[in-house]
Design a protein around this motif. Structure first.
Motif, PDB file in Angstrom:
ATOM      1  N   LYS A  44      45.749  96.604 140.123  1.00  0.00           N
ATOM      2  CA  LYS A  44      45.956  97.413 138.927  1.00  0.00           C
ATOM      3  C   LYS A  44      45.369  96.788 137.670  1.00  0.00           C
TER       4      LYS A  44
ATOM      5  N   SER B 155      52.370  92.942 133.544  1.00  0.00           N
ATOM      6  CA  SER B 155      53.338  93.089 134.637  1.00  0.00           C
ATOM      7  C   SER B 155      53.435  91.810 135.459  1.00  0.00           C
ATOM      8  N   VAL B 156      52.309  91.138 135.645  1.00  0.00           N
ATOM      9  CA  VAL B 156      52.311  89.882 136.396  1.00  0.00           C
ATOM     10  C   VAL B 156      53.157  88.842 135.671  1.00  0.00           C
TER      11      VAL B 156
ATOM     12  N   CYS C 177      53.830  91.098 145.028  1.00  0.00           N
ATOM     13  CA  CYS C 177      53.825  92.173 144.015  1.00  0.00           C
ATOM     14  C   CYS C 177      53.007  91.776 142.797  1.00  0.00           C
ATOM     15  N   ALA C 178      53.126  90.545 142.380  1.00  0.00           N
ATOM     16  CA  ALA C 178      52.359  90.092 141.222  1.00  0.00           C
ATOM     17  C   ALA C 178      50.869  90.085 141.515  1.00  0.00           C
TER      18      ALA C 178
ATOM     19  N   ASP D  98      46.846  94.712 135.609  1.00  0.00           N
ATOM     20  CA  ASP D  98      47.873  94.676 134.571  1.00  0.00           C
ATOM     21  C   ASP D  98      48.501  93.283 134.525  1.00  0.00           C
TER      22      ASP D  98
ATOM     23  N   PHE E   3      49.412  92.038 143.658  1.00  0.00           N
ATOM     24  CA  PHE E   3      49.031  93.450 143.731  1.00  0.00           C
ATOM     25  C   PHE E   3      48.813  94.026 142.339  1.00  0.00           C
ATOM     26  N   TYR E   4      49.767  93.786 141.431  1.00  0.00           N
ATOM     27  CA  TYR E   4      49.615  94.317 140.072  1.00  0.00           C
ATOM     28  C   TYR E   4      48.469  93.639 139.333  1.00  0.00           C
TER      29      TYR E   4
END
Length: 180
Positions: free
Chosen positions: A145, A150-151, A137-138, A147, A140-141
């Motif tokens: 993205k 968020s990471v 997820c990290a 961002d 991916f963000y």
């Protein structure tokens, strides 16, 4: 696990949760603290493994593994020291790679525990899946993205989760019978 080891594991879990909260509150200060702690701990673990190899493991069957692990940990610690001069994004990616690696190792050890009919494979598998999911997820963000905030928050959640798991493991019973 001895009582001292349990206490140390519990204490490290509390420190990990504190680092996670610090990263949530102040991402720049928290990342500096985490990177310094990571660097120092990797170098210390590497040196300890090398000393263990020199004193004892070189005379043991499979003792060369201690030498290899010690050199790798020392190398990772020195590499992490060098990353402190680069932008924090590289450091976060490096730490997330370590989380992903830990997740894969937990999953593989859980699969090994299933093969040997051990009862404690579920928590190991859950821990590995959660660590690997957080790392994915990290990434991916961070990459898709763009961002980084968020990471950093995902990484902070991963550190808190690892601290909680360490505290849980400190209170779990060991399957080894101690002879006194």
């Amino acid at each position: 696990m001895t009582k001292v080891q349990r206490f140390n594991s519990f204490l490290i879990g509390i420190l990990m949760i504190a680092f996670g909260v610090i990263i949530f509150i102040e991402p720049e200060l928290g990342l500096s603290m985490i990177s310094a702690t990571l660097c120092i701990s990797l170098v210390v673990m590497g040196v300890n493994k090398l000393i263990f190899y020199y004193r004892m493991a070189r005379h043991m069957v499979g003792g060369r593994n201690a030498l290899i692990v010690g050199l790798l940990l020392l190398d990772l610690g020195i590499y992490a020291f060098m990353l402190q001069e680069f932008p924090k994004a590289y450091l976060v990616i490096y730490m997330l790679a370590i989380h992903a690696f830990a997740g894969v190792v937990d999953i593989l050890s859980a699969l090994d525990a299933i093969r040997t009919s051990s009862k404690n494979w579920r928590i190991r598998m859950f821990s590995g899946v959660v660590n690997l999911t957080m790392a994915v997820c990290a990434v991916f963000y961070g990459f898709a993205k763009g961002d980084m905030r968020s990471v950093v928050y995902i990484f902070a959640m991963g550190i808190c989760y690892s601290g909680i798991m360490r505290m849980i493991n400190a209170f779990r019973r060991t399957a080894v019978a101690y002879i006194q």
